[in-house]
Design a protein around this motif. Structure first.
Motif, mmCIF file in Angstrom:
data_model
loop_
_atom_site.group_PDB
_atom_site.id
_atom_site.type_symbol
_atom_site.label_atom_id
_atom_site.label_comp_id
_atom_site.label_asym_id
_atom_site.label_seq_id
_atom_site.Cartn_x
_atom_site.Cartn_y
_atom_site.Cartn_z
ATOM 1 N N ILE A 81 0.829 -1.203 0.000
ATOM 2 C CA ILE A 81 0.000 0.000 0.000
ATOM 3 C C ILE A 81 0.866 1.258 0.000
ATOM 4 C CG2 ILE A 81 -1.665 1.315 1.381
ATOM 5 C CD1 ILE A 81 -2.929 -1.277 2.173
ATOM 6 N N GLU A 82 2.095 1.168 0.516
ATOM 7 C CA GLU A 82 2.953 2.352 0.590
ATOM 8 C C GLU A 82 3.236 2.935 -0.787
ATOM 9 O OE1 GLU A 82 6.480 1.892 2.821
ATOM 10 O OE2 GLU A 82 5.436 1.542 4.687
ATOM 11 N N SER A 83 3.289 2.100 -1.807
ATOM 12 C CA SER A 83 3.607 2.595 -3.144
ATOM 13 C C SER A 83 2.488 3.467 -3.706
ATOM 14 C CB SER A 83 3.875 1.426 -4.084
ATOM 15 O OG SER A 83 2.733 0.596 -4.168
ATOM 16 N N ILE A 84 1.285 3.376 -3.133
ATOM 17 C CA ILE A 84 0.165 4.200 -3.597
ATOM 18 C C ILE A 84 0.334 5.638 -3.119
ATOM 19 C CG2 ILE A 84 -2.342 4.502 -3.464
ATOM 20 C CD1 ILE A 84 -2.562 1.497 -3.092
ATOM 21 N N GLY A 85 1.010 5.823 -1.997
ATOM 22 C CA GLY A 85 1.237 7.160 -1.468
ATOM 23 C C GLY A 85 0.225 7.583 -0.418
ATOM 24 N N TRP A 86 -0.479 6.635 0.166
ATOM 25 C CA TRP A 86 -1.482 6.965 1.184
ATOM 26 C C TRP A 86 -0.896 7.078 2.579
ATOM 27 C CZ3 TRP A 86 -5.884 3.099 -0.424
ATOM 28 C CH2 TRP A 86 -6.457 3.564 -1.608
ATOM 29 N N ARG A 87 0.294 6.542 2.791
ATOM 30 C CA ARG A 87 0.890 6.575 4.124
ATOM 31 C C ARG A 87 1.415 7.977 4.417
ATOM 32 N NH1 ARG A 87 4.799 2.249 6.972
ATOM 33 N NH2 ARG A 87 5.343 3.525 8.758
ATOM 34 N N PRO A 88 1.113 8.505 5.605
ATOM 35 C CA PRO A 88 1.608 9.841 5.956
ATOM 36 C C PRO A 88 3.132 9.870 6.032
ATOM 37 C CG PRO A 88 0.021 9.044 7.582
ATOM 38 C CD PRO A 88 0.281 7.937 6.648
ATOM 39 N N LYS A 89 3.670 11.034 5.835
ATOM 40 C CA LYS A 89 5.131 11.183 5.827
ATOM 41 C C LYS A 89 5.737 11.074 7.220
ATOM 42 C CE LYS A 89 5.225 12.111 1.425
ATOM 43 N NZ LYS A 89 4.920 10.959 0.648
ATOM 44 N N SER A 90 5.110 11.690 8.218
ATOM 45 C CA SER A 90 5.691 11.668 9.564
ATOM 46 C C SER A 90 5.223 10.428 10.327
ATOM 47 C CB SER A 90 5.306 12.922 10.343
ATOM 48 O OG SER A 90 3.942 12.883 10.686
ATOM 49 N N GLU A 91 6.104 9.938 11.181
ATOM 50 C CA GLU A 91 5.800 8.736 11.971
ATOM 51 C C GLU A 91 4.697 9.005 12.993
ATOM 52 O OE1 GLU A 91 6.045 4.788 12.680
ATOM 53 O OE2 GLU A 91 7.168 5.876 11.163
ATOM 54 N N ALA A 92 4.667 10.201 13.566
ATOM 55 C CA ALA A 92 3.633 10.531 14.552
ATOM 56 C C ALA A 92 2.242 10.534 13.910
ATOM 57 C CB ALA A 92 3.924 11.887 15.185
ATOM 58 N N PHE B 207 1.405 8.821 11.263
ATOM 59 C CA PHE B 207 1.088 7.434 10.930
ATOM 60 C C PHE B 207 0.563 6.689 12.153
ATOM 61 C CE2 PHE B 207 2.467 2.963 10.443
ATOM 62 C CZ PHE B 207 1.623 2.626 9.409
ATOM 63 N N VAL B 208 1.181 6.898 13.308
ATOM 64 C CA VAL B 208 0.705 6.265 14.548
ATOM 65 C C VAL B 208 -0.697 6.765 14.880
ATOM 66 C CG1 VAL B 208 1.114 6.112 17.041
ATOM 67 C CG2 VAL B 208 3.012 5.821 15.441
ATOM 68 N N ASN B 209 -0.944 8.048 14.648
ATOM 69 C CA ASN B 209 -2.276 8.605 14.876
ATOM 70 C C ASN B 209 -3.311 7.923 13.974
ATOM 71 O OD1 ASN B 209 -4.281 10.237 15.886
ATOM 72 N ND2 ASN B 209 -3.713 12.018 14.650
ATOM 73 N N TYR B 210 -2.965 7.694 12.704
ATOM 74 C CA TYR B 210 -3.860 6.987 11.786
ATOM 75 C C TYR B 210 -4.110 5.556 12.247
ATOM 76 C CZ TYR B 210 -4.045 10.532 8.111
ATOM 77 O OH TYR B 210 -4.289 11.664 7.389
ATOM 78 N N GLN B 211 -3.066 4.898 12.755
ATOM 79 C CA GLN B 211 -3.224 3.529 13.238
ATOM 80 C C GLN B 211 -4.202 3.475 14.406
ATOM 81 O OE1 GLN B 211 0.881 2.423 14.015
ATOM 82 N NE2 GLN B 211 0.811 0.967 12.303
ATOM 83 N N VAL B 212 -4.079 4.418 15.330
ATOM 84 C CA VAL B 212 -4.987 4.456 16.489
ATOM 85 C C VAL B 212 -6.419 4.710 16.029
ATOM 86 C CG1 VAL B 212 -5.567 5.757 18.568
ATOM 87 C CG2 VAL B 212 -3.203 5.132 18.116
ATOM 88 N N ARG B 213 -6.597 5.648 15.100
ATOM 89 C CA ARG B 213 -7.942 5.925 14.588
ATOM 90 C C ARG B 213 -8.543 4.705 13.884
ATOM 91 N NH1 ARG B 213 -7.229 11.326 11.335
ATOM 92 N NH2 ARG B 213 -5.674 12.194 12.709
ATOM 93 N N GLU B 214 -7.726 3.993 13.132
ATOM 94 C CA GLU B 214 -8.212 2.807 12.429
ATOM 95 C C GLU B 214 -8.642 1.727 13.415
ATOM 96 O OE1 GLU B 214 -9.345 0.664 9.181
ATOM 97 O OE2 GLU B 214 -8.581 2.707 9.174
ATOM 98 N N LEU B 215 -7.872 1.539 14.469
ATOM 99 C CA LEU B 215 -8.263 0.575 15.501
ATOM 100 C C LEU B 215 -9.562 0.990 16.181
ATOM 101 C CD1 LEU B 215 -4.890 -0.317 17.224
ATOM 102 C CD2 LEU B 215 -6.381 -1.849 15.956
#
Length: 98
Positions: free
Chosen positions: A41-52, A54-62
């Motif tokens: 999925i990373e090759s699509i460009g949907w992953r945020p640039k900053s690690e913080a 990305f962690v925020n997106y992971q928490v929201r998804e959970l």
């Protein structure tokens, strides 16, 4: 009722679950063992640039996943308790009109 899908058409249910299982198995086989969280999925460009972020997106998804599971469980319990289909319950409450 939603649970009647298990009783009325077991062949359709088995086919649906079989296709989903095959698709997930192919997806897991195609990903590298060290990058199973990526799933190409990373090759699509949907992953945020900053690690913080990305962690925020992971928490929201959970949290969204947990909320969806609670909603489905509530629908099933409502059908079991009232012994009426979900749409009939929603129509009786005035929440939905068809």
């Amino acid at each position: 009722r939603a649970l009647e899908a298990f009783n009325t058409d077991p062949i359709w249910l088995a086919l649906t679950l079989g296709v989903l299982s095959c698709l997930e198995t192919v997806r897991l086989i195609e990903t590298e063992p060290g990058s199973r969280t990526d799933a190409k999925i990373e090759s699509i460009g949907w992953r945020p640039k900053s690690e913080a972020e990305f962690v925020n997106y992971q928490v929201r998804e959970l949290q969204n996943g947990r909320l969806a599971m609670l909603a489905v469980a509530g629908e099933i319990v409502q059908e079991l308790v009232n012994e009426k289909p979900l749409l009939v319950n929603l129509q009786d409450s005035g929440f939905v009109s068809f």
